[in-house]
Design a protein around this motif. Sequence first.
Motif: not given
Length: 507
Positions: A108-111, A244-247, A251-254
């Motif tokens: 959900k959060h990383l994919s 931590r996943m949300l953080a 960062k990845v999205d930016v």
Amino acid sequence: MEQIEIYLISLIITTILFIFLLNLIFKRNLNQNLPPSPPSLPILGHLHLLKKPLHRTLHHLSQTYGPVYLLRFGSRLALVVSSPSLAEECFIKNDVVFANRPRLMSGKHLSYNYNTVGASSYGHLWRNLRRVATVELLSATKLNMFLDIRQDEVKSMVKNLFMESKSKQGFTRVEMQSRCSELSFNIIMRMVAGNRYFGHKSNAIEEAERFRTIIREIFELAGASPEDFIPILRWIDYKNIEKRMLAVRDKVDVFMQRLIEEHRHHGGDEIRSKTMVDGMLSLQDIDPQYNSDEIIKGMIMTMLSAGTDTSSVTIEWAMSLILNNPEVLKKAASEINDCVGQDRLVNETDLSKLPYIQSIANETLRLFPAAPLLLPHENSEACTIGGYDVPRGTILFVNAWAIHRDSSIWEEPTKFKPERFSHGGEECEGFKWIPYGMGRRKCPGGGLANKVVCLALAALVQCFEWERVSVELVDMLEGSGLTMPKAVPLEAMCKAREEMVDVLKQL
């Protein structure tokens, strides 16, 4: 104080309801012919049995409970399979049934909310993502377009090793893990976005280190967490995992959005117009609904996370194995000398003439597959595996590591013998060698990984003499992680081959 009391009461009620629900589930399952299973604990099920490395723990359990057995992870069931015939039953007879991925918090959060080719459920979205990956990004034609990138990065790695070693007499001690990682990262980044992040031609070292740190965090957080199996833990954010996943996601999205915007506004740039990002932006122009920015970012994320560590750890394991087996190194060097010569650097078009190098890569993947448990599957309906009933919604783990080391299938299974793959690829057929998975959700990047690994190995063997740092064998213990890294990073002694010095000077 009153809030604390309310919270504790809510916790107790939720726990009671959770236990009641589990009892209902497992009473229903008593009437089924379920696979064998170890004794379990209330609430936890078999979570307490899971020790790292997980593939070894599950293999150890299979010695007691057989090649197919059932585990309970909190509120969810998991089927563990560790034989070729059962793997075939899962991925051929029940391929569509097991085509789903389990819904995990990391997905959900990383994919991107399960919108990547690896995490999405089986259906129209997945079919579109799979088509983009296999046809638009990783087809033979597309990979040939990036041939110069792979060759240039391997040449750069070899050149850097030579420059480092020529300043010293005799053998030079080198650390290989970072070199392999930088090689694969540069290849993928240049294919995806046209940027080179490491080495003497890079002008974005700080950004690269920052993003590699993000990738490392993703690998640490990816996969299952306790919250996926014991929902109550999610309410209290056990060990701050979700936070931590949300953080990391932010960062990845930016980073990803910046890449997309950069290419969107410089689409005519001659260097960048051939990248994967540009290809996906072209698809977006044709069909924006199924090729949104979120889909593109998810595809980039998949390429970077799945395409970097997998190749680099395989090269590192292969070099470790040949250092422990000097006769293999000698035979590989002889093959390259006979088929390529010593007046130029080996290139990708030579690989078809180097079957022993391919055999080394295949044997490395047999002993140390980058995904020892493959990616987990989940069945969309009840089915039968090995004569046992498997309830709907069961997570499937196929222990490729155990299958690859099964003594009933492989002769001397723990021994490094590249020769076992020298019979026209027969050993790669069927379900006894499955480093990239099988069925419709087989990894689409296997062809790219094979090219990178074989070319890097061929160049390292052709250009340098290699020795261990001591008389002791290289440590071959596995570390923890999704891609099964070495517990102790590889260090080796290398020296440019005298007959290759003139070629190396011209790189």
